[in-house]
Write an enzyme that holds these catalytic residues in place. Sequence first.
Site, mmCIF file in Angstrom:
data_model
loop_
_atom_site.group_PDB
_atom_site.id
_atom_site.type_symbol
_atom_site.label_atom_id
_atom_site.label_comp_id
_atom_site.label_asym_id
_atom_site.label_seq_id
_atom_site.Cartn_x
_atom_site.Cartn_y
_atom_site.Cartn_z
ATOM 1 C CG ASP A 231 -0.029 -0.128 2.529
ATOM 2 O OD1 ASP A 231 0.168 -1.281 2.974
ATOM 3 O OD2 ASP A 231 0.488 0.876 3.042
ATOM 4 C CG ASP A 233 1.450 4.871 5.731
ATOM 5 O OD1 ASP A 233 0.813 4.013 6.367
ATOM 6 O OD2 ASP A 233 1.976 5.859 6.273
HETATM 7 N N1 LIG Z 1 1.094 1.303 5.861
HETATM 8 C C1 LIG Z 1 1.642 0.448 6.720
HETATM 9 N N2 LIG Z 1 2.095 0.883 7.927
HETATM 10 C C2 LIG Z 1 2.678 0.022 8.786
HETATM 11 N N3 LIG Z 1 2.830 -1.288 8.549
HETATM 12 C C3 LIG Z 1 2.378 -1.747 7.375
HETATM 13 N N4 LIG Z 1 2.404 -2.987 6.848
HETATM 14 C C4 LIG Z 1 1.832 -2.929 5.626
HETATM 15 N N5 LIG Z 1 1.438 -1.665 5.341
HETATM 16 C C5 LIG Z 1 1.776 -0.917 6.412
#
Ligand SMILES: Nc1ncnc2[nH]cnc12
Length: 316
Positions: A231, A233
């Site tokens: 992703d 974030d």
């Molecule tokens: N955006 C994110 N923040 C922290 N850990 C994660 N693991 C996968 N995506 C994450």
Amino acid sequence: MEPSITTDYDGSAGPIRIAVIGGTGLQSLPGFHPLTTLRPSTPWGPPSSPITILSHPSPTSGRAIPIAFLSRHGLHHELAPHEVPSRANIAALRALGARAIVAFSAVGSLREELKPRDFLVPDQIVDRTKGVRPFTFFEGGMVGHVGFAEPFDGVLGAVVRRCGESLVGDGVRLHEEGTLVCMEGPQFSTRAESNMYRAWGGTAINMSALPEAKLAKEAEIAYQMICMSTDYDCWRGTEESVTVEMVMGNMKANSENARRFVGAVLDELSKEEHADLVEAKHLEGMIKGAGAITAPAGRSKEALEKLNWLFPGYFQ
Ligand SMILES: Nc1ncnc2[nH]cnc12
Ligand SMILES: CSC[C@H]1O[C@H](OP(=O)(O)O)[C@H](O)[C@@H]1O
């Protein structure tokens, strides 16, 4: 205290030197031949999950090499990042003989070019955990300080980076360096935090690199994390912020790549030419000096017992 590994593994496939820690969405390694499952205990309690011993044929000698596999969050992802018993995990793997660990992690990308489903082999970590996780083997009457300037093992990292060719799929890339921000969680970051991590130079973010990497360093184990981006974030204003569904969806869709990557790394590490690396010969004995700062008169019996379980004969 004797090592109390319940070992059904009879050692017939040779000593276990290589371990894989599976993260989110990688609770097992399908397609690898299981030899046995162990339920070890350690002075720091039981590890996150049973440890499966898998057999992996060396591509050069054809010999079956035993590989230990452990699921970081438990078999059913029942352990939150701050509940993962990292000391027990690292101690159990070391007691089994493992000296090289390849650890998987699902990460959020902090960079446009690190697209979801790309892989990253990070070379640095920024610690944003909050001190609530036990993070050292050296306490309670035995003080130790190890260098952590290089949080990942450079020799193991170089081998892992050579395996990027195993990845398939449209535009899926392996990024060979980057800084991993390890946050406390379990909640994801605020947008302000995510932007701050970008300003700090962060490449990706997870909740699992620490204390795992610190403990592996203390345990004289060559350790490299392999990250899969799931992703962006929440720093990209243009789209939806990270959700569990997004992480799991990308992990699932790209699990074949994760499996291929592990297979390629294990193929490489199983070669005779890496025998010294997987025994971490370059790290052997390093902790003796680091743990010698406490004068014998100040060493507690309890701390010595635990450390001698982990490093038989190192400390008196
Ligand atoms: N955006 C994110 N923040 C922290 N850990 C994660 N693991 C996968 N995506 C994450
Ligand atoms: C389910 S999203 C957050 C979760 O995913 C990552 O897990 P892992 O590193 O074990 O693959 C991240 O670190 C969080 O624990």
